[in-house]
Write an enzyme that holds these catalytic residues in place. Structure first.
Site, PDB file in Angstrom:
ATOM      1  N   ASP A 127       0.819  -1.212   0.000  1.00 21.30           N
ATOM      2  CA  ASP A 127       0.000   0.000   0.000  1.00 21.30           C
ATOM      3  C   ASP A 127       0.857   1.269   0.000  1.00 21.30           C
ATOM      4  O   ASP A 127       2.069   1.208   0.226  1.00 21.30           O
ATOM      5  CB  ASP A 127      -0.889   0.025   1.249  1.00 21.30           C
ATOM      6  CG  ASP A 127      -2.106  -0.877   1.102  1.00 21.30           C
ATOM      7  OD1 ASP A 127      -2.565  -1.102  -0.037  1.00 21.30           O
ATOM      8  OD2 ASP A 127      -2.607  -1.351   2.146  1.00 21.30           O
ATOM      9  N   TYR A 137       7.984  -9.923   6.720  1.00 24.32           N
ATOM     10  CA  TYR A 137       7.694  -8.505   6.909  1.00 24.32           C
ATOM     11  C   TYR A 137       8.312  -8.033   8.218  1.00 24.32           C
ATOM     12  O   TYR A 137       8.474  -8.815   9.168  1.00 24.32           O
ATOM     13  CB  TYR A 137       6.187  -8.254   6.959  1.00 24.32           C
ATOM     14  CG  TYR A 137       5.512  -8.173   5.612  1.00 24.32           C
ATOM     15  CD1 TYR A 137       5.459  -6.967   4.914  1.00 24.32           C
ATOM     16  CD2 TYR A 137       4.918  -9.292   5.037  1.00 24.32           C
ATOM     17  CE1 TYR A 137       4.834  -6.886   3.679  1.00 24.32           C
ATOM     18  CE2 TYR A 137       4.285  -9.214   3.801  1.00 24.32           C
ATOM     19  CZ  TYR A 137       4.253  -8.009   3.124  1.00 24.32           C
ATOM     20  OH  TYR A 137       3.634  -7.916   1.896  1.00 24.32           O
TER      21      TYR A 137
END
Lengths: 285, 285
Positions: A60, A131
């Site tokens: 995003d 992540y």
């Protein structure tokens, strides 16, 4: 004729790093600056034909990457190892447009390029991803961290967060940790192989690392937000199993902001992923 | 009436940090976002009257500060120690305007506020300043460093740079290291009390620290550019005395870009400055 084209067809896998601050995200959007758009424009010049890339992860707006991966197929002639330098030069020039100050580096760079078999696909062939989520935990503001971490002023209970993070490991239906906007037809079962939380005291930052076979839409940010809620005492680490089994988004915590999130690594080999999980266990202690 | 006003008059000294990337510089400019403008707008709300601040250093667009100082006089009522938190809240809200992603910190923050005597002036009372200049020296691009260091791909000769930096120490007419735009009427004699160059290997960054009683326009950036030219072998470290004595801008090196420069500290006490110079000698070794 068709046979000759397919003989000349090459498939290249890229490793890409970017500062997500000034991008609308990975994916091409009309009239917006996307990472994919910048990469494709540079590669199309370098390869002298229209290039479309397949990224592993549609990060995003504001989300960063140390090791995004993307593959593309074409019958271009430039040697694979020359692609990064050639493309990075164009990426710097593009990033400098509309900037008063001359920069010698861009906010996106191709770190490496390698030849892969024609059947290889950057997303479908990945076996897992890592992540990182960074939480700055100090009441003292740091103007240099605003785009690179989630700033939480109140002291967080790191032990409670560690306990909660450990209970996320396993194969579960993670619907409770999925934002609206995820694809409804797909399975919401994912495996989290490892998690790890540690404090980098010099920068007053609490770092979450998480490795899984894949992540639902906003899953890492909702996990990070839930861990912050637990660190603040708003939730107990013992609630995690019930939050998972309840499959209800409302029972998990808030969605932590994008600027703390980094796509750290995409794994194509199980051995490499297992090594990374082992290294996480070392950092934890 | 005049007497009562002057009795109520207070003088406050601020320490301010900022990421200079999205500012036109310290000084207020029409229709541009300046650090001074943001600070004055926030303080005017906090103090409930129009506030003008005097900064110590008019940093250019893209230049950062860990410890800019500014003072302001007014007869407001908020306690001094409440000013940073109150103003920082407004600075965050202002920085978030026009931003898609909610931020919990701004790119400028007041780190501290203290009462000083009415005759005190942030700029005229300073006895010296410390600047830091960061040079990333690696052929591998790092998208996260583009706004925070000068990226030089070719390997730099750090020993030659150290030798050159040491020969800048002293009281000289530094005209050769002054950009056009400096005030012509003022003396161009400055004293450099100390310099230091060291390598931060984790980030592949060469760091220049410099302390002086004051600096001419773009002086630190021209020094940094000259040191890079010396590190690249384009100039010899032995040329520094001749460059200084020649007083000619053309004989010095290029002007290094603003994003590598940090106003690190402003000194009001000689003892504190001497301590800082001593610490630099420690880093050097």
């Amino acid at each position: 004729m068709i046979e000759r084209q397919s003989e000349a067809m090459r498939n290249v896998l890229l490793t890409i790093a970017y500062d997500g601050t000034d991008f609308c995200g990975w994916q091409i959007q009309p009239d917006q600056r996307s990472v994919q758009g910048e990469i494709e424009r540079a590669l199309s010049i370098v390869c002298d034909r229209a290039i479309r890339v397949n990224g592993t992860s549609r990060t995003d707006a504001g989300v960063h990457a140390y090791g995004q991966r993307a593959s593309f197929q074409s019958d271009f002639s430039i040697p694979t190892d020359k692609i990064p330098v050639a493309a990075n030069g164009l990426l710097v020039a593009a990033a400098d447009r509309n900037r008063k100050n001359r920069r010698t580096s861009a906010d996106v760079a191709i770190l490496s390029a390698e030849d892969v078999p024609v059947y290889f696909h950057a997303r479908f062939n990945s076996v897992g991803k890592k992540y990182i989520y960074k939480i700055r935990n100090s009441h003292a503001p740091d103007p240099f961290q605003r785009n690179y971490s989630y700033s939480v002023g109140k002291a967080l209970d790191v032990r409670a967060m560690k306990k909660a993070a450990a209970s996320l490991i396993g194969t579960f239906d993670f619907s409770a940790f999925q934002a609206a906007g995820g694809k409804e037809m797909e399975s919401t079962v994912r495996t989290v192989y490892g998690t790890c939380i540690y404090t980098e005291s010099s920068s007053k930052t609490i770092i979450l690392e998480i490795i899984g076979d894949g992540f639902l839409y906003n899953m890492v940010r909702i996990i990070a937000g839930t861990l912050v809620d637990i660190g603040l005492g708003k939730k107990s680490p013992d609630e995690i199993p019930d939050i998972i089994s309840g499959k209800c988004r409302q029972s998990a915590g808030h969605t932590a902001p994008p600027q703390g999130l980094y796509l750290a690594e995409v794994f194509y080999k199980k051995e490499r992923m297992l090594e990374s999980i082992k290294m996480m266990d070392g950092e934890q202690e």
